[in-house]
Design an enzyme around this catalytic site. Structure first.
Site, PDB file in Angstrom:
ATOM      1  N   LYS A 116      59.453  -8.172 100.933  1.00 13.43           N
ATOM      2  CA  LYS A 116      60.679  -8.367 100.408  1.00 13.43           C
ATOM      3  C   LYS A 116      60.721  -8.008  98.845  1.00 13.43           C
ATOM      4  O   LYS A 116      61.062  -8.944  98.092  1.00 13.43           O
ATOM      5  CB  LYS A 116      61.161  -9.705 100.809  1.00 13.43           C
ATOM      6  CG  LYS A 116      61.316 -10.090 102.102  1.00 13.43           C
ATOM      7  CD  LYS A 116      62.125 -11.496 102.189  1.00 13.43           C
ATOM      8  CE  LYS A 116      62.311 -11.727 103.952  1.00 13.43           C
ATOM      9  NZ  LYS A 116      60.921 -12.067 104.327  1.00 13.43           N
TER      10      LYS A 116
HETATM   11  P1  5BU Z   1      60.183 -17.524 112.969  1.00  3.99           P
HETATM   12  O1  5BU Z   1      58.983 -18.297 113.084  1.00  3.99           O
HETATM   13  O2  5BU Z   1      60.537 -16.550 114.226  1.00  3.99           O
HETATM   14  O3  5BU Z   1      61.734 -18.040 112.677  1.00  3.99           O
HETATM   15  O4  5BU Z   1      59.660 -16.464 111.983  1.00  3.99           O
HETATM   16  C1  5BU Z   1      60.642 -15.513 111.427  1.00  3.99           C
HETATM   17  C2  5BU Z   1      59.908 -14.575 110.342  1.00  3.99           C
HETATM   18  O5  5BU Z   1      60.846 -13.623 110.084  1.00  3.99           O
HETATM   19  C3  5BU Z   1      59.542 -15.262 109.195  1.00  3.99           C
HETATM   20  O6  5BU Z   1      58.250 -14.613 108.936  1.00  3.99           O
HETATM   21  C4  5BU Z   1      60.337 -14.807 108.218  1.00  3.99           C
HETATM   22  O7  5BU Z   1      59.914 -14.643 106.632  1.00  3.99           O
HETATM   23  C5  5BU Z   1      61.093 -13.597 108.549  1.00  3.99           C
HETATM   24  N1  5BU Z   1      62.334 -13.511 108.331  1.00  3.99           N
HETATM   25  C6  5BU Z   1      63.360 -14.019 108.846  1.00  3.99           C
HETATM   26  O8  5BU Z   1      63.199 -15.181 109.529  1.00  3.99           O
HETATM   27  N2  5BU Z   1      64.699 -13.994 108.534  1.00  3.99           N
HETATM   28  C7  5BU Z   1      65.051 -12.633 107.456  1.00  3.99           C
HETATM   29  O9  5BU Z   1      66.284 -12.321 107.502  1.00  3.99           O
HETATM   30  C8  5BU Z   1      63.952 -11.976 107.369  1.00  3.99           C
HETATM   31  C9  5BU Z   1      62.821 -12.435 107.462  1.00  3.99           C
HETATM   32 BR1  5BU Z   1      64.402 -10.892 105.961  1.00  3.99          BR
END
Ligand code: 5BU
Length: 261
Positions: free
Chosen positions: A94
């Site tokens: 990012k």
């Molecule tokens: P989760 O554990 O499935 O909630 O993780 C989601 C991952 O995706 C996590 O590494 C965030 O940094 C990443 N992410 C997100 O959740 N939403 C976004 O809009 C973006 C990245 Br861009």
């Protein structure tokens, strides 16, 4: 023929960036549109997940700066596993600064992201200079960039005007920007690849305003291409079984979408 009826492989023909073609072809060959968000803090854990779950995924998404015992050896091992299990690596960095600064952040520092990550991502907020900077480092190494169009978190500031301007910015770099982080498909052009984070078996959220959609909603209803799953898999009792289940759900939603046209 609509974009949603095309296979990933068909869409590869429309891509200018070789890494975009490679990703789309790999997804159809391996029959997976699942990306693992490997949000762990030790090198050993990251390697163990890449080894165990690598056969199920098209992409391994990392946050390399949360690893507490980082060494360059870690990224060499990840590259070996990417070759072995046929997945690409996406560092979810990012970037968000001026072109000159992101060039250094991408190429150098402790992590040397451009040396090992096939894909990385950037905010469009600073304007096209950020892409020019990343392009100077990444294009010659055959890397690809994703722009953040729309986040999954509640209350984000990316309104429809911001999203449209992000799309227009991407269009200026068709041989380097390969797609978007987004909750919805953004265009009828078949070459863009859409990746969706915030995916879980059951919709809902977490205590820090993450919002979840199901694999079917992301791929079938909202027309995106790759589901990014972190805790849905990593927090399960049996991550391998869970990864196989997400893989199946994501793939079924893709087949259903193509059928519906
Ligand atoms: P989760 O554990 O499935 O909630 O993780 C989601 C991952 O995706 C996590 O590494 C965030 O940094 C990443 N992410 C997100 O959740 N939403 C976004 O809009 C973006 C990245 Br861009």
């Amino acid at each position: 023929m609509t974009v949603s009826s095309l296979s990933y492989q068909d869409r590869a023909d429309y891509c200018q960036a070789p890494i975009a073609k490679q990703l789309l072809q790999l997804m159809d060959e391996k029959k997976t549109n699942l990306a693992l968000s490997a949000d762990v803090t030790s090198a050993q854990q990251l390697i163990a997940y890449a080894e165990q779950l690598g056969p199920e995924i098209c992409l391994l998404k990392t946050h390399i700066d949360i690893i507490e015992d980082f060494t360059a050896g870690l990224t060499q091992t990840l590259r070996r596993l990417a070759e072995k299990h046929h997945f690409l690596i996406f560092e979810d960095r990012k970037f968000a600064d001026i072109g000159n600064t992101v060039k250094h952040q991408y190429e150098g520092g402790l992590y040397r992201i451009a040396d090992w990550a096939d894909l990385t991502n950037a905010h469009s907020l600073p304007g096209p200079g950020i892409i020019h900077g990343l392009y100077e480092v990444g294009r010659k190494k055959n890397r690809g960039l994703l722009l953040l169009a729309e986040m999954s978190s509640a209350g984000h500031l990316m309104d429809s005007a911001y999203i449209q301007k992000t799309l227009a910015m991407a269009e200026q770099f068709p041989d380097f920007v390969i797609g978007f982080i987004t909750q919805h498909a953004l265009s009828t052009h078949p070459h863009w690849i859409y990746l969706t984070p915030g995916v879980k078996r059951d919709a809902g959220g977490d205590s820090l305003l993450q919002q979840y959609v199901t694999p079917e909603k992301a791929i079938y209803e909202q027309g995106t291409d790759i589901i990014i799953v972190g805790r849905g898999i990593l927090a399960a009792k049996d991550p391998l079984t869970e990864a196989k289940s997400y893989r199946q759900q994501g793939w079924d939603a893709y087949l259903k979408r193509r059928k519906a046209g």
